[in-house]
Design an enzyme around this catalytic site. Structure first.
Site, short mmCIF file in Angstrom:
data_model
loop_
_atom_site.label_atom_id
_atom_site.label_comp_id
_atom_site.label_asym_id
_atom_site.label_seq_id
_atom_site.Cartn_x
_atom_site.Cartn_y
_atom_site.Cartn_z
N LYS A 97 5.40 -13.95 44.07
CA LYS A 97 6.08 -14.38 44.28
C LYS A 97 6.66 -14.40 46.27
O LYS A 97 4.80 -14.06 46.99
CB LYS A 97 7.54 -13.04 44.22
N PHE A 100 23.64 -9.48 40.04
CA PHE A 100 22.46 -9.36 40.85
C PHE A 100 21.80 -11.01 41.26
O PHE A 100 20.52 -10.82 41.27
CB PHE A 100 21.70 -8.06 41.03
N ARG A 112 -0.17 -6.36 33.81
CA ARG A 112 0.82 -6.15 33.47
C ARG A 112 0.43 -4.49 34.44
O ARG A 112 1.38 -3.31 35.27
CB ARG A 112 1.28 -6.05 32.55
N THR A 119 8.39 -2.46 37.07
CA THR A 119 9.29 -3.63 37.55
C THR A 119 9.46 -3.15 38.98
O THR A 119 9.78 -3.46 39.94
CB THR A 119 10.16 -3.66 36.81
N ARG A 142 2.26 -4.07 42.95
CA ARG A 142 4.30 -2.67 42.95
C ARG A 142 4.26 -2.22 43.47
O ARG A 142 5.44 -1.57 44.71
CB ARG A 142 4.80 -3.65 41.99
N ASN A 170 9.12 -6.93 44.12
CA ASN A 170 7.99 -6.69 43.62
C ASN A 170 6.55 -7.32 44.09
O ASN A 170 5.78 -7.59 42.85
CB ASN A 170 8.16 -6.12 42.58
N HIS A 223 4.92 -11.91 39.59
CA HIS A 223 6.29 -12.32 37.83
C HIS A 223 4.47 -12.05 36.99
O HIS A 223 3.90 -12.59 37.20
CB HIS A 223 7.08 -12.71 37.83
#
Ligand code: IDP
Ligand code: MG
Length: 176
Positions: A17, A65, A100, A106, A117, A131, A134
Site C-alpha cells: 500500500k 470509514f 498473513r 489487521t 504491520r 498497515n 494487503h
C-alpha cells in the site's frame, strides 16, 4: 491426536500500500516476504481508481470509514508522488497463511511487533489503519482479487482457466 493438515498449493494477491512506499519500506517488506519461500508470478505498479477500490474492498464499501480508506489506499493522502501501489501474485505451499502470518493482524496496534504491520503500521488521524500490506485471506478471496487486479497475460503461469475473446474495432496503444 491432531493430524497435521495437508499443505496446499495456493496463490495470493499481495499489495504494498502507499504507506509502504512513503516509508521506503518496499525492499524491506519484499525481503520479509521472501522468508516465506514463495515465488512471484506477477508484479506491477497500479494507480487505484475508486472503481478498483470499491471492488477490492466490496466488504467495506458500506462502512462509514470507506471514503477515508479510499484516500489512504489510493495514496491521495500522501500526494501525487505516492498515488500508486505495488501489486504481486505469489505462489507456493500454504501461501495465504504464510503471508498473513508475516503481515500480522489487521490492526497495527494489535499486531505482533515482529510482523510487518506490528513493526511499521499506525492508525492515522482519521482512524484508518495504515498497515502497509494487503494479502488475500482465503483461496476464494485470492482468486477473486487476482482476477480483479491482473489479466491472464500479466501472470507468467496459467493459474485459472482462460478463454480467447475476439473483439472487432478493439483499440490498444502500442509504442510509437
Ligand atoms: P485485512 O487487510 O487484514 O484483510 P480487512 O478487514 O479486509 O483487513 O480490511 C481491509 C483494510 O481496511 C485494512 O487493512 C485496513 O487498512 C482497513 N480497515 C479495516 N477495518 C478497519 C477499521 O475498523 N478501521 C479503520 N480501518 C480499517
Ligand atoms: Mg481483507
Amino acid at each position: 491426536m491432531k493430524r497435521k493438515s495437508k499443505k496446499r498449493h495456493q496463490y495470493t494477491l499481495i499489495i504494498l500500500k502507499p504507506d509502504a512506499l512513503v516509508k521506503s519500506l518496499t525492499g524491506n517488506i519484499l525481503t520479509r516476504l521472501s522468508e516465506a519461500r514463495l515465488r512471484i508470478i506477477a508484479a506491477k505498479v497500479v494507480r487505484v481508481t475508486p472503481e478498483l477500490a470499491k471492488k477490492h474492498y466490496a466488504h467495506l464499501v458500506d462502512k462509514p470509514f470507506f471514503n477515508d480508506l479510499y484516500e489512504y489506499f489510493s495514496g491521495k493522502i500522501y500526494g501525487p508522488d505516492y498515488e500508486r501501489v505495488l501489486a504481486f501474485v505469489y505462489e507456493g505451499e500454504d501461501a495465504i497463511e504464510r503471508v498473513r502470518k508475516i503481515a500480522g493482524a489487521t490492526n497495527p496496534l494489535e499486531a505482533d511487533p515482529t510482523t510487518i504491520r506490528g513493526a511499521y503500521g499506525r492508525i492515522n488521524k482519521k482512524g484508518i489503519m495504515e498497515n502497509l500490506i494487503h494479502c488475500s485471506d482465503s483461496e476464494e478471496a485470492a482468486e477473486k482479487e487476482i482476477k480483479l487486479w491482473f489479466s491472464p497475460d500479466e501472470i507468467i503461469e496459467e493459474i485459472y482457466p482462460t478463454k480467447i475473446v475476439v473483439e472487432k474495432n478493439y483499440k490498444r496503444r502500442v509504442w510509437a
